[in-house]
Design an enzyme around this catalytic site. Structure first.
Site, PDB file in Angstrom:
ATOM      1  N   GLY A  14     -21.035 -42.763 -13.383  1.00 46.00           N
ATOM      2  CA  GLY A  14     -21.847 -43.866 -13.912  1.00 46.00           C
ATOM      3  C   GLY A  14     -21.367 -45.191 -13.335  1.00 46.00           C
ATOM      4  CB  VAL A  27     -13.523 -54.162   1.893  1.00 41.32           C
ATOM      5  CG1 VAL A  27     -13.824 -54.532   3.338  1.00 41.32           C
ATOM      6  CG2 VAL A  27     -14.300 -52.904   1.494  1.00 41.32           C
ATOM      7  NE  ARG A  75     -23.382 -39.044 -14.546  1.00 38.62           N
ATOM      8  CZ  ARG A  75     -22.517 -39.886 -15.126  1.00 38.62           C
ATOM      9  NH1 ARG A  75     -21.226 -39.718 -14.930  1.00 38.62           N
ATOM     10  NH2 ARG A  75     -22.939 -40.870 -15.866  1.00 38.62           N
ATOM     11  CG  ASP A 106     -13.949 -38.957 -17.970  1.00 31.66           C
ATOM     12  OD1 ASP A 106     -14.996 -39.313 -17.390  1.00 31.66           O
ATOM     13  OD2 ASP A 106     -13.948 -38.332 -19.050  1.00 31.66           O
ATOM     14  CB  THR A 129     -16.076 -45.819 -16.946  1.00 30.10           C
ATOM     15  OG1 THR A 129     -16.874 -45.462 -18.085  1.00 30.10           O
ATOM     16  CG2 THR A 129     -14.634 -45.837 -17.402  1.00 30.10           C
ATOM     17  CG  ASP A 131     -18.262 -44.520 -21.489  1.00 28.40           C
ATOM     18  OD1 ASP A 131     -19.195 -45.277 -21.821  1.00 28.40           O
ATOM     19  OD2 ASP A 131     -18.442 -43.353 -21.098  1.00 28.40           O
ATOM     20  CG  ASP A 133     -13.877 -42.835 -21.433  1.00 32.72           C
ATOM     21  OD1 ASP A 133     -13.805 -43.494 -20.376  1.00 32.72           O
ATOM     22  OD2 ASP A 133     -14.590 -41.826 -21.558  1.00 32.72           O
ATOM     23  NE  ARG A 166     -39.264 -53.845 -39.912  1.00 34.32           N
ATOM     24  CZ  ARG A 166     -40.186 -54.197 -39.028  1.00 34.32           C
ATOM     25  NH1 ARG A 166     -39.837 -54.810 -37.917  1.00 34.32           N
ATOM     26  NH2 ARG A 166     -41.455 -53.937 -39.242  1.00 34.32           N
ATOM     27  N   GLY A 174     -21.514 -44.505 -25.102  1.00 29.88           N
ATOM     28  CA  GLY A 174     -20.207 -43.979 -25.465  1.00 29.88           C
ATOM     29  C   GLY A 174     -20.355 -42.525 -25.863  1.00 29.88           C
ATOM     30  NE  ARG A 175     -20.813 -38.527 -21.232  1.00 34.72           N
ATOM     31  CZ  ARG A 175     -21.099 -38.663 -19.948  1.00 34.72           C
ATOM     32  NH1 ARG A 175     -22.228 -38.214 -19.482  1.00 34.72           N
ATOM     33  NH2 ARG A 175     -20.248 -39.249 -19.120  1.00 34.72           N
TER      34      ARG A 175
END
Ligand code: F6P
Length: 327
Positions: A14, A27, A75, A106, A129, A131, A133, A166, A174-175
């Protein structure tokens, strides 16, 4: 100092805001050490296909502020196989690439580490990433920008939620980890946050929502990390809508999705990416390999690649308590 002649650089998995800034730093640091640089397009997929491009200091001009990645990302299922990795090694050998810098999360760093163990091409990873994580760094490249994007959206949702009294379930990325969710819940004053690191107890979620919406008669925002164990914001909404005691609650779901991955990197991400990109090349020159460069307490730190993906970086549970106290 290790003699390096040709360095391969790629972004994988990602994308994250700041990957371009990191690429630029890699570079330019390489060029200033008289190392040639080859850009590998589309991550491991491009490595297997030999999708290479020569780079110099000018090829990374005016990209520092851009989201996405000019080298593209992907991927790759083929790289998960020994045959795929063998073909990648053959392509790198043919292009005379003698070391690699991998920018990604990761999966990318796990792939880099397996590849090093099999083929011994020196590699250093940069944590990229949204995330956040990855073990071995306080922040990953892209996390700060994504967090601010999510927060800005929550602020906007707050206005309309309040106008209509509401309940909003706002799903953030965040899987497997709740860093974005937890931090934007605190920053956005969410009434409740649900993250993958804790089990969602639907009874207490319902009790909390009832207390907010009925007893206190407030509009409310529940931040839900996509990897939360009940099944995410839509699944929770379904559960509430099927419960007659919630019939009078005006409920909406907002999934922020890939908006969090795009956009110009924040100042913090640009500086982090620049420091880590430079450190990656200098680490290779110092003879390090199969490591990730990270930032801990504002200092560059090196972590063996294996620890990066095999160890879990925990959220701060004190922050979870804080979000409850303040809600
Ligand atoms: O790893 C970063 C991430 O943005 C996760 O938070 C999310 O679950 C995943 O990527 C989405 O991946 P894709 O863009 O392949 O749908």
């Amino acid at each position: 100092m290790v003699a390096l002649q040709r360095l391969g650089i790629f972004t994988s998995g990602g994308d994250a805001p700041g990957m371009n800034a990191c690429l630029r730093a890699v570079v330019r640091t390489a060029v200033s050490n008289d190392i040639e640089v080859v850009g590998i397009r589309r991550g491991y997929a491009g490595m297997i296909d030999g999708d290479f491009v020569e780079m110099d200091g000018r090829s990374v001009s005016n990209i520092l502020h851009m989201g996405g990645t000019i080298l593209k990302s992907a991927r790759s299922d083929r790289f998960r196989t020994a045959e795929g990795r063998l073909e990648a090694q053959r392509q790198l050998k043919e292009a005379e690439i003698d070391a690699l810098v991998a920018i990604g999360g990761d999966g990318t760093l796990q792939g880099a580490s397996i590849f090093y163990e099999e083929h011994k091409i020196p590699v250093v990873g940069c944590p990229g990433t949204i995330d956040n994580d990855l073990f071995g760094t306080d922040d990953t490249i892209g996390y700060d920008t994504a967090l601010n994007t999510a927060l800005e959206n929550i602020d906007r949702i707050r206005d309309t939620a309040d106008a209509h009294n509401r309940l909003f379930l706002v799903e953030v990325m965040g899987r497997d980890s709740g860093f974005i969710a937890l931090h934007c819940a605190i920053g956005g004053g969410a009434e409740l946050v649900l993250i993958p690191e804790t089990l969602t107890d639907m009874k207490s979620v319902k009790d909390k929502i009832k207390s907010l919406m009925f007893s206190q008669s407030r509009s409310s925002i529940v931040v839900v990390a996509e990897g939360e164990d009940f099944g995410g914001a839509s699944r929770i909404a379904e559960e509430l809508q099927n419960d007659s005691s919630f019939a009078s609650i005006d409920l909406r779901v907002s999934i922020l999705g890939h908006t969090q991955r795009g956009g110009a990197p924040s100042a913090r991400d640009r500086v982090l990416a620049s420091r880590l990109g430079c450190a990656a090349v200098e680490s290779l020159l110092e003879g390090h390999s199969n490591i990730m460069v990270g930032m801990i307490n504002d200092e560059i730190k090196i972590t063996p690649m294996r620890n990066v993906w095999s160890r879990k970086k925990n959220i701060d549970y004190e922050l979870l308590r804080l979000s409850e106290v303040l809600s």
